[in-house]
Write a protein that holds these residues in place. Structure first.
Motif, PDB file in Angstrom:
ATOM      1  N   THR A   1      15.347 -39.929 -21.937  1.00  0.00           N
ATOM      2  CA  THR A   1      16.563 -39.889 -21.038  1.00  0.00           C
ATOM      3  C   THR A   1      17.797 -39.565 -21.752  1.00  0.00           C
ATOM      4  N   ILE A   2      17.844 -40.295 -23.255  1.00  0.00           N
ATOM      5  CA  ILE A   2      18.863 -40.239 -23.983  1.00  0.00           C
ATOM      6  C   ILE A   2      18.717 -38.723 -24.415  1.00  0.00           C
TER       7      ILE A   2
ATOM      8  N   CYS B   1      13.064 -44.129 -22.973  1.00  0.00           N
ATOM      9  CA  CYS B   1      14.592 -44.269 -23.368  1.00  0.00           C
ATOM     10  C   CYS B   1      14.973 -43.068 -24.075  1.00  0.00           C
TER      11      CYS B   1
ATOM     12  N   GLN C   1      18.088 -35.875 -23.021  1.00  0.00           N
ATOM     13  CA  GLN C   1      18.802 -35.181 -21.814  1.00  0.00           C
ATOM     14  C   GLN C   1      20.241 -35.462 -21.561  1.00  0.00           C
ATOM     15  N   GLY C   2      20.720 -36.420 -22.329  1.00  0.00           N
ATOM     16  CA  GLY C   2      22.194 -36.640 -22.177  1.00  0.00           C
ATOM     17  C   GLY C   2      23.008 -36.029 -23.421  1.00  0.00           C
TER      18      GLY C   2
ATOM     19  N   LEU D   1      29.045 -40.349 -23.977  1.00  0.00           N
ATOM     20  CA  LEU D   1      27.845 -40.027 -23.359  1.00  0.00           C
ATOM     21  C   LEU D   1      28.148 -40.013 -21.889  1.00  0.00           C
TER      22      LEU D   1
ATOM     23  N   SER E   1      21.600 -43.959 -16.591  1.00  0.00           N
ATOM     24  CA  SER E   1      22.411 -42.942 -17.487  1.00  0.00           C
ATOM     25  C   SER E   1      22.058 -43.019 -18.814  1.00  0.00           C
ATOM     26  N   PRO E   2      22.185 -42.105 -19.591  1.00  0.00           N
ATOM     27  CA  PRO E   2      21.993 -42.061 -21.000  1.00  0.00           C
ATOM     28  C   PRO E   2      22.629 -43.076 -21.951  1.00  0.00           C
TER      29      PRO E   2
END
Length: 582
Positions: free
Chosen positions: A513-514, A510, A516-517, A42, A487-488
């Motif tokens: 955000t995930i 969440c 995007q990673g 990740l 961060s993711p």
């Protein structure tokens, strides 16, 4: 495990079993046996996720900003559109970086060349500088003052309007310090080819083109470097300055107004049409205390302490707002409405005027998209800047646009400030040996879990061993701010917590955000996490990503180490959507 099984005031320390997934069964391994997040590949770049819109400067009415992406527009905090066709722009971002784009006439973008650009380019030569005020001329040339009071100029310089003692165009910002080295400049103003600055001690310095006396030196010779404007301004304190095409105006702390330069249209307000090479007091305003001045191409507006507007000068487009097109060499009152005027607007490149009333109404008059509006016209705009974006020719900004500073804190802002504040907190969470400070009443209001667990508890320290410090701190901060900044990989842990505490909105953040990673290397791990935490939307997103990047994903270590049941279900579903067809 249900929420009711958690002892009041103290979350359970026992590691929970993985949540059973309806479609992709996951092996029932202990939480502690989960592969380290780092091994999932990740990305560590923190991502800000919020469901509320970010406060931003509204610049989209100027067409040149259509060249910027939505993400770039969200970061803009100051902006100036300039140039003979409104085809150049300079803006600053929340990170205090300065960007420019446009046609770059005479190197006015300050990039060191004369190449046009349709993509924003960073102005590195002003790195670390914060812009306090900015103005521009017709060449165009740019003059700005920093928050430290320094002056920088660049662009067109055929008439020494940059103040560096030369007449060649300057392609990068040049520090203008002659006669200003011990001064703090607080305001700048540009005519077509001359420049004025106002210092913190109320002095005015001028330079550049001086064919009509607009520099105020007592002659008509061009002024190559900053020169203090004296004459009638000697020992006077100036509080505001403005420039027309070839004239200059200053407002004193006493409310008096002085003007000099070209006067062919009566724009000096002296009752005559003769040019003046020295500052002259506008006697017709005797007894009237003026607060602000704004200059159009060849007309002048002033705003008095009582909220009255006076205008004079050229009127061929009705820019004086007097109901006719006759020039006026004396100050003439402008009838807007009974409401008090609190702002006036004009620009040396246009024949347009605008004003804002105390009740927020915006009026415009003068040249408005080719029409001559001879009386103040009530618009539906919310600010005078919009008048120049939509109706001025060219469509430029009459001032440096800025997000208004606001010292008043909203309830949301106040709560955000109090997060993790030991001075006001009445509760501490001990996580990984570190304290996180919180307020019981807010946690009870914001979270059902805390509302029930605090009901009979008087504890002021709660030990938390189920989640890591970054994850639990992010959760508590979310309760204060409605946003997360993780961060993711940490967001996966927060997704686990959100699932446990049944915080559905937090789960969405969440997942955002995930997403995007995600990349080929971590897609399978994220898919597994989505299944485990019953995040159906994220599960579908990860599955589609895997299918769209199937060749690369199937060659990753994550795919090779994929749980047997998860792999079986993945292949089955992929087959149903036609992923293996030739």
């Amino acid at each position: 495990m249900s929420l009711s099984s958690v002892p009041a005031g103290r979350p359970s320390r026992r590691r929970r079993q993985p949540v059973a997934a309806p479609n992709y069964p996951v092996a029932a391994t202990q939480e502690a046996e989960r592969p380290p997040l780092r091994a999932w590949g990740l990305r560590r770049t923190p991502v800000q996720a919020t469901l509320s819109s970010l406060k931003m400067l509204d610049v989209e009415k100027w067409s040149i900003f259509s060249l910027c992406s939505h993400e770039e527009l969200q970061l803009i905090r100051q902006a100036c559109v300039f140039g003979n066709a409104g085809n150049e722009v300079l803006y600053t971002t929340v990170n205090d970086e300065i960007f420019v784009l446009g046609t770059n006439s005479c190197g006015c973008l300050g990039l060191g060349d004369v190449q046009s650009t349709i993509e924003p380019r960073k102005l590195d030569s002003l790195s670390g500088k914060k812009i306090a005020c900015l103005s521009y001329g017709s060449g165009p040339h740019i003059v700005l003052a920093t928050t430290e009071g320094e002056v920088f100029a660049w662009g067109h310089n055929a008439y020494s309007q940059l103040g560096n003692g030369a007449t060649n165009h300057i392609l990068v910002p040049c520090h203008i310090s002659t006669n200003l080295s011990n001064k703090q400049v607080i305001e700048v103003a540009c005519g077509s080819y001359h420049s004025l600055v106002l210092t913190s001690d109320g002095e005015v310095f001028a330079w550049g083109y001086n064919n009509s006396g607009q520099v105020g030196s007592g002659s008509t010779a061009n002024q190559p470097i900053p020169r203090k404007v004296t004459g009638c301004l000697q020992n006077k304190v100036v509080v505001n300055i403005a420039c027309g095409q070839m004239c200059s105006v200053a407002v004193l702390d006493s409310g008096e107004v002085f003007a000099w330069g070209y006067n062919g249209n009566g724009q000096l307000g002296l009752g005559s049409s003769g040019n003046q090479s020295n500052p002259c007091r506008i006697a017709a305003l005797q007894g009237i205390r003026v607060q602000r001045v704004a200059c159009g191409y060849a007309h002048t507006l002033v705003l008095t302490e009582e909220g009255q507007v006076y205008a004079w000068g050229a009127n061929s487009y009705g820019q004086l707002g007097t109901g006719n097109k006759s020039n006026q060499s004396y100050p003439t009152p402008v009838s807007v409405e009974k409401d008090r005027i609190i702002e006036i607007a004009a620009c040396h490149s246009a024949h347009t005027s605008a004003a804002k009333t105390q009740s927020g109404h915006i009026y415009m008059w003068g040249q408005c998209r080719g029409q001559s509006v001879i009386l103040p016209h009530l618009t539906h705009f919310s600010c005078t800047d919009d008048v120049f974006a939509c109706f001025a020719t060219p469509a430029v900004t009459w001032r440096l646009l800025s997000v208004e500073p606001d010292d008043h804190l909203t309830v949301a802002e106040s709560l955000k400030r109090e997060f993790d504040n030991p001075n006001t907190a009445d509760l501490k969470f001990l996580v990984d040996g570190k304290y996180i400070y919180a307020h019981k009443v807010l946690l009870k209001i914001r979270c059902e879990h805390f509302r029930s667990s605090f009901e009979d508890s008087e504890e002021d320290i709660i030990e938390m061993s189920e989640f890591s410090y970054p994850v639990y701190r992010a959760f508590l901060e979310y309760l204060y701010t409605d946003s997360i900044s993780l961060s993711p990989e940490e967001a996966v842990g927060l997704l686990d917590l959100a699932t446990f505490y049944r915080e559905n909105r937090l789960k969405k953040l969440c997942q955002q955000t995930i997403k995007q990673g995600i990349c080929e290397e971590n897609a399978i791990a994220l898919l597994s996490a989505a299944v485990k935490y019953e995040a159906e939307d994220l599960e579908e997103f990860c599955f589609r990503f895997c299918i769209n990047h199937l060749t690369v994903v199937t060659q990753t270590s994550g795919f090779a180490e994929m749980d047997h049941d998860l792999l079986k279900n993945f292949i089955s579903k992929a087959s149903r959507v036609g992923a293996f067809k030739n």
